[in-house]
Enzyme design. Sequence first.
Site, mmCIF file in Angstrom:
data_model
loop_
_atom_site.group_PDB
_atom_site.id
_atom_site.type_symbol
_atom_site.label_atom_id
_atom_site.label_comp_id
_atom_site.label_asym_id
_atom_site.label_seq_id
_atom_site.Cartn_x
_atom_site.Cartn_y
_atom_site.Cartn_z
ATOM 1 N N GLU A 288 0.841 -1.135 -0.024
ATOM 2 C CA GLU A 288 0.031 0.144 -0.097
ATOM 3 C C GLU A 288 0.923 1.323 0.016
ATOM 4 O O GLU A 288 1.932 1.122 0.329
ATOM 5 C CB GLU A 288 -1.025 0.045 1.343
ATOM 6 C CG GLU A 288 -1.994 -1.027 1.267
ATOM 7 C CD GLU A 288 -2.616 -0.972 2.518
ATOM 8 O OE1 GLU A 288 -2.802 0.014 3.371
ATOM 9 O OE2 GLU A 288 -3.549 -2.026 3.060
ATOM 10 N N ARG A 292 0.585 10.342 3.728
ATOM 11 C CA ARG A 292 0.421 11.112 4.808
ATOM 12 C C ARG A 292 1.713 11.189 5.496
ATOM 13 O O ARG A 292 2.446 9.949 5.322
ATOM 14 C CB ARG A 292 -0.788 10.736 5.791
ATOM 15 C CG ARG A 292 -0.546 9.257 6.322
ATOM 16 C CD ARG A 292 -1.404 8.694 7.453
ATOM 17 N NE ARG A 292 -1.164 7.398 7.933
ATOM 18 C CZ ARG A 292 -1.397 6.259 7.367
ATOM 19 N NH1 ARG A 292 -1.964 6.183 6.059
ATOM 20 N NH2 ARG A 292 -0.994 5.352 7.858
ATOM 21 N N VAL A 295 2.643 7.651 12.137
ATOM 22 C CA VAL A 295 3.019 8.018 13.605
ATOM 23 C C VAL A 295 4.439 7.443 13.579
ATOM 24 O O VAL A 295 5.132 8.419 14.600
ATOM 25 C CB VAL A 295 2.164 6.864 14.199
ATOM 26 C CG1 VAL A 295 2.451 6.808 15.845
ATOM 27 C CG2 VAL A 295 0.470 6.994 14.207
ATOM 28 N N ARG A 336 5.189 2.424 21.173
ATOM 29 C CA ARG A 336 3.852 3.551 21.251
ATOM 30 C C ARG A 336 3.575 2.984 22.849
ATOM 31 O O ARG A 336 2.956 1.945 23.029
ATOM 32 C CB ARG A 336 2.926 2.917 20.275
ATOM 33 C CG ARG A 336 3.287 3.131 18.722
ATOM 34 C CD ARG A 336 2.204 3.133 17.923
ATOM 35 N NE ARG A 336 2.691 3.109 16.447
ATOM 36 C CZ ARG A 336 1.782 3.398 15.613
ATOM 37 N NH1 ARG A 336 0.510 3.358 15.604
ATOM 38 N NH2 ARG A 336 2.234 3.375 14.150
#
Length: 447
Positions: A288, A292, A295, A336
């Site tokens: 894909e 953008r 994160v 994260r």
Amino acid sequence: MFKKILIANRGEIALRVIRTCREMGIQTVAVYSTADRESLHVRFADEAVCIGPPASRQSYLNIPNIISAAEITNADAIHPGYGFLSENAEFSRICADYGIKFIGATAEQINFMGDKATAKATMRAAGVPVIPGSEGLLDSVEQGKELAKGIGYPVIVKATAGGGGRGMRIIKEESEFQKAWDDAKMESGAAFGNDGLYLEKFVEEPRHIEIQVVGDQYGKVCHLSERDCSIQRRHQKLVEETPSPVVTPELRERMGQAAIKGASAINYEGAGTIEFLVDKYGEFYFMEMNTRIQVEHPITEEVTNFDLIKEQIKVAAGEPISGQNYTPQRYAMECRINAEDPANGFRPSPGKITQLHFPGGHGVRIDSHVYAGYTIPPNYDSMIAKIIVSGQSREEVMTRMKRALQECVIEGIKTTIPFHIRLMDDPGFKSGIFTTKYLESFDFGGL
Ligand code: MV4
């Protein structure tokens, strides 16, 4: 250069963008929902406009309210961050119609990459390796079965409007085909209003490795090497690192050139990511493209010394890029920190942070919007901080990460910190040899 940028986002990424704007001498406008009145992005921005109630649909996804906020504050550009409207073609188009520069992809590029079968065909035509499968959408179950016979099972059917793991089904043998087809069609039709499916060979136990690219308005695209995002749980990334333990300089060069070819084929401008699957033979395939900032962008910043938000703003304002590709000299890793309970299926744990102490020291960076006394609203995603560590070797980075995690104090809520501490001591993770399935057999007990 822009005089004033509106940030159509919240949380750590809104702060991240505001910080770079301040360094560039650009005025900032925060937008916020009524659940975020006490958020740091509201306090750090030069101006702030309330855009609606807590529900995202009525605030951070509310295009008329955000455009109105940009109009009344006279912002000349909008930075969408990640998530929310960052890959919304209609929003990109409306910004253009209002003469507000959208710091992201054009509506056309978003639509193109959002339709996975089209994106794949475009990449294949550009000479980017793709996974063997159907050419475009499948017409019928019969056609799918015929193709699968030639490719060999297992295969996977994927929703062309999907992404992030939604609307796909693995098929191990022909007898399962009809049910998988029906399920995937039903799910994607309901979720996306588009039930188009395509078929691929199923790549077993792959690694997820993505290449960061930046393109300018003059047709130049450069790559900033890879990020390995194989440590995921239910399509949620938990740890990312660069360079990848399995990417050799030779593979990096080939993946980097493939990413550049792909981005160039759509005249890509701005920061983007090309996601690849890498199989156990070291072959890579386009999966894909994300149009953008992501994160996990800070690990790339730590090893390249580029400020990727600054690069986004500069190319959006029409500045050319140097066009140099990057060879890693350092290591970086991101954990994260989510307000979730890893001992109980990562169940969300919103609420008030009663005590807070973030780690520091050499090679440690914290990107976070939370503070002691802050209440995490239940309406948005649960990420509350990113601990980003850099160093000279993968081993040094893991040791430093464990030290940073142990220094971190977050009281009042559950977080993913205990999971990350265990991972830093895990022999499989330390070996560097793991796939996207690694966490499926991980022991989360007693965290
Ligand atoms: C695949 C795959 C194996 N073979 N495609 C998951 C999210 C979406 N972007 C595509 N995904 C996958 N596509 C083929 N032909 C395995 C996955 C996949 C995956 C990919 C990257 C990271 C984690 C994953 C977890 C499960 C499945």
